[in-house]
Design a protein around this motif. Structure first.
Motif, PDB file in Angstrom:
ATOM      1  N   GLU A 350       0.836  -1.208   0.000  1.00 29.40           N
ATOM      2  CA  GLU A 350       0.000   0.000   0.000  1.00 29.40           C
ATOM      3  C   GLU A 350       0.868   1.255   0.000  1.00 29.40           C
ATOM      4  N   VAL A 351       1.921   1.225   0.787  1.00 29.09           N
ATOM      5  CA  VAL A 351       2.856   2.357   0.814  1.00 29.09           C
ATOM      6  C   VAL A 351       3.518   2.523  -0.549  1.00 29.09           C
ATOM      7  N   VAL A 352       3.958   1.411  -1.136  1.00 32.31           N
ATOM      8  CA  VAL A 352       4.611   1.438  -2.448  1.00 32.31           C
ATOM      9  C   VAL A 352       3.702   2.069  -3.496  1.00 32.31           C
ATOM     10  N   THR A 353       2.432   1.705  -3.488  1.00 33.54           N
ATOM     11  CA  THR A 353       1.480   2.227  -4.477  1.00 33.54           C
ATOM     12  C   THR A 353       1.366   3.741  -4.398  1.00 33.54           C
ATOM     13  N   PHE A 354       1.184   4.268  -3.203  1.00 33.54           N
ATOM     14  CA  PHE A 354       0.983   5.707  -3.066  1.00 33.54           C
ATOM     15  C   PHE A 354       2.265   6.501  -3.301  1.00 33.54           C
ATOM     16  N   TYR A 355       3.406   5.935  -2.952  1.00 34.61           N
ATOM     17  CA  TYR A 355       4.673   6.591  -3.291  1.00 34.61           C
ATOM     18  C   TYR A 355       4.879   6.612  -4.809  1.00 34.61           C
ATOM     19  N   SER A 356       4.544   5.504  -5.463  1.00 30.90           N
ATOM     20  CA  SER A 356       4.806   5.374  -6.899  1.00 30.90           C
ATOM     21  C   SER A 356       3.989   6.333  -7.739  1.00 30.90           C
TER      22      SER A 356
END
Length: 512
Positions: A350-356
């Motif tokens: 979830e963190v990866v998605t929003f950072y990306s």
């Protein structure tokens, strides 16, 4: 001009391959930590302790590196005989600053660690302080190797620069497994050994370009005074940017246990893309930007800026889309083993998605910041960084209640997008049209190609995984197919930046 274009692209290719190899080891480091300690109090404490010297010195070191390259280009243009004395003095200053910071940290170690993780108490705080008081020794090699990287970039030597984190990661990975037998204290000494190993590699590479050093305390020279005038606002800007990371981790420390680790692991995934592609382009282009600025050649300077934005976007757009598309699979393949559970994978993905989502903003912003530093406007980036942190804090507080760790990542993304627009408006006002019209046309083509890539990669992965359930193999095949579709579509659409990249590859591997 074609020659310069090929040189920049060629250097970028070197940095992409070497940095990718070094950062792959960085993922090995995160995988090892996840395997040995999972998302636990020990991993939380280690991540915070590891980050302290980097965050403390990242602003100073990066500012010195940026100012050193810019000043070196100007001095080489005006008075080359002063170059060696200038380099000696800069390194001496860095060593002295490192010693002072180390002394202050040892005097106030617990309050300083609390600043980096205000939610830490009891055992986790004790572990973090114990590790940090050892890891802080790393400031000595960290400071000097920033300057050595600048020296190598100026002399067109990019292999060691791209590989700089490889010795560090090897030492750190070794210490993680050794800590199972010799105690957690080994973790701190592994970091120290790693940074000294990275410094040694850069020193050996610099010696091949006639680098030498001796202490020089002549700080009251025109070159040093000018560097300090430039370096202080650059430091403030970069330190404030790093403060964003600290604020995110500090706020995450009040969330459920393991949130700091999830944020760090997710940031590591996105940081790989930034380090390999974004920093590769900006590192290759910045010495040229500085030289063109010293020569007052603004026409070629703006052309280099536009070309760097386009080349970087060509690589970042499809990768950010691919990371979003396969966030769960990527995190699972990298970390889900040992003490790292499926729940940890979900939170990290979830963190990866929003950072990306914000990768393209961060990427273009990095190029724009280097442009300001090249023209020696250090005030604008500092003000922009202050605005970024204010926006980030406000959004953190607004989003954390409803989105928890996801809100922290989304806040960073939104803040990056807003401050990028501000930077580009000011830059255009400062030096005129930036030549981004043609880049925008290329971005549209890249977006179309990226959509085609996604439409090819995801269904292929689902089909293969449904038949074999071999996640890694299916992902590699889907990624290769997606990359091929993306490249072919860009060729068919005649995306200008694809031609620049091809020229760089041919120039590197088949020199005339």
């Amino acid at each position: 001009m074609a020659k310069k274009r090929g040189s920049t692209a060629s250097y970028t290719v070197i940095l992409i391959f070497t940095t990718a190899l070094a950062k792959a080891l960085g993922f090995g480091r995160e995988m090892s930590l996840a395997y040995v300690y999972g998302a636990s109090p020990v991993s939380d404490a280690y991540i915070v302790a590891f980050s302290i010297p980097t965050i403390i010195f990242a602003g100073i070191g990066s500012a010195m590196l940026t100012s050193y390259i810019s000043s070196y280009a100007r001095i080489r243009q005006q008075n080359p005989r002063r170059l060696r004395r200038f380099t000696d003095t800069v390194i001496t200053m860095v060593i002295l600053i490192s010693l002072v910071i180390m002394g202050v940290f040892w005097l106030f170690k617990e309050p300083i660690v609390k600043l980096f993780a205000m939610g830490f108490e009891g055992e986790v705080l004790e572990i973090a302080v114990s590790l940090a008081q050892v890891i802080i020794v790393s400031l000595l090699p960290i400071g000097v190797y920033f300057i050595l990287q600048g020296y190598l970039q100026i002399h067109g030597s990019y292999f060691a620069v791209g590989m700089v984190s490889a010795p560090l990661n090897i030492c750190v990975i070794s210490s993680m497994f050794l800590s199972q037998y010799y105690g957690q204290g080994v973790l701190g000494w592994g970091v120290v050994a790693g940074y000294f190993s990275s410094y040694l590699m850069l020193y050996i590479a610099a010696k091949q370009h006639r680098f030498s050093y001796r202490f020089n305390f002549q700080f009251n020279t025109p070159e040093i005074r000018r560097l300090l005038v430039v370096v202080i606002p650059i430091f403030l800007g970069k330190a404030i940017t790093e403060l964003n990371t600290m604020i995110d981790r500090t706020i995450a420390s009040v969330l459920p246990s393991g949130s700091v680790s999830a944020l760090s692991y997710g940031n590591r995934v996105v940081g790989f893309v930034t380090a390999v592609f974004v920093i590769s382009v900006t590192t290759a282009a910045f010495p040229q930007m500085s030289q063109l600025s010293a020569m007052k050649n603004h026409r070629k300077l703006k052309r280099t800026f536009a070309r760097s934005v386009g080349l970087m976007s060509l690589m970042v757009l499809p990768i950010s889309a691919g990371v979003i598309l396969f966030a769960n699979e990527i995190v699972a393949m990298l970390f889900q083993r040992g003490a790292f559970t499926a729940f940890d994978t979900q939170r990290t993905a979830e963190v990866v998605t929003f950072y990306s989502i914000g990768l393209i903003f961060f990427s273009i912003k990095e190029v724009a910041l280097n442009m300001f530093y090249a023209i020696e406007d250090t005030v604008t980036p500092t003000i922009n960084s202050i605005l970024a942190i204010v926006i980030n804090i406000v959004l953190n507080l607004l989003l954390i209640k409803s989105m928890a760790h996801k809100g922290l990542a989304l806040a960073t993304t939104i803040s990056g997008g807003l401050t990028l627009v501000m930077l580009l408006v000011v830059l255009r006002h400062r030096i005129g049209p930036l030549g981004l019209g043609r880049v925008f046309a290329s971005l549209v083509k890249m977006a179309v190609a990226t959509a085609g890539m996604c439409l090819a990669a995801r269904p292929l992965y689902d089909l293969l995984y449904g038949a074999t359930e071999m996640m890694l193999l299916c992902f590699i095949l889907a990624a290769l197919a997606g990359a091929l579709v993306y490249a072919l579509l860009n060729v068919l659409l005649r995306t200008r930046e694809m031609g620049v990249l091809v020229v760089g590859l041919l120039e590197r591997f088949f020199p005339s």
